[in-house]
Design an enzyme around this catalytic site. Sequence first.
Site: not given
Length: 313
Positions: A75, A109
């Site tokens: 990720e 993110c």
Amino acid sequence: PSEIAPLNAILVAEILHEAGVPAGVFNLVNGDGPSVGEAMSVHPGIDMMTFTGSTRAGIAVAKASADTVKRVTQELGGKSANIVLDDADIEKAVAQGVNACFTNSGQSCNAPTRMFVPRALHARAVAAAKAAAEGVKVGDALADTGAMHMGPVVSEAQFRKIQGLIEAGIAEGATLVAGGTGRPEGLARGYFVRPTVFADVRNDMTIAREEIFGPVLVILPYDTEEEAIAQANDTPYGLSGYVQSGSLERARRVASRLRTGMVHLNGAGPDFGAPFGGYKQSGTGREWGEHGFKEYLEVKAVMGYQPKQKAAA
């Protein structure tokens, strides 16, 4: 955990130990990426590496894992687009987008850091973004202010990176609407960043291409829905996306054309039962829910497990 500040991970390890989790079920190894991270990635006794962090570090993990052909899920970074369509409540949508971008001091993110607004509504969007940004309180998390506020970024290195990218935005001709370089007024120390908004941004500018990982929002005007979708997809990342519209059907249609692993419609929050992860350089694999569990499973087919039934006479 990183060598910088692994205190939260150590607390998790202590909690599991005190809860009686058997030894070996969970192990915590402190160290940095180039030493411990690489050693784990190349080790033949480790069957899977899962990593959360920058795309640069994720590439290093994947390369180091390749020789042992272990599974890798990641990720990584993001530069998520927030498309505000012309039938949305512009002031509400923009304020919502600003607050989402600045959550966790911009260190998310999946933060909606690129806001696309109709060119005809650009001035209204900029005014709404300026008001929202200037309404964000910045201060020490330990201070008893009695109000929600934004804290510092994680380190000096990150603070300096953000400052450099804000400077790049100014140098490349974007319009500074709120914030800017330096610390917020009244804060002489600490890694506090001014909540910053740029307008009149082009998709080829540095601040529209690179992940800043700080409280910096860029606003890009567009002329048509097709142009907004094309520019939203014009990025090496593909973690998350956001669509604001007065019509849920229209928002769904636009969402289906975004090359991202996730899309939030009209301010919808996260769903921990839904898969979390991205396309392109935002990573591989998924976290959360059923899809997250499946990443850690191996599939086995056993032929002849059941004896063949004899045909009836």
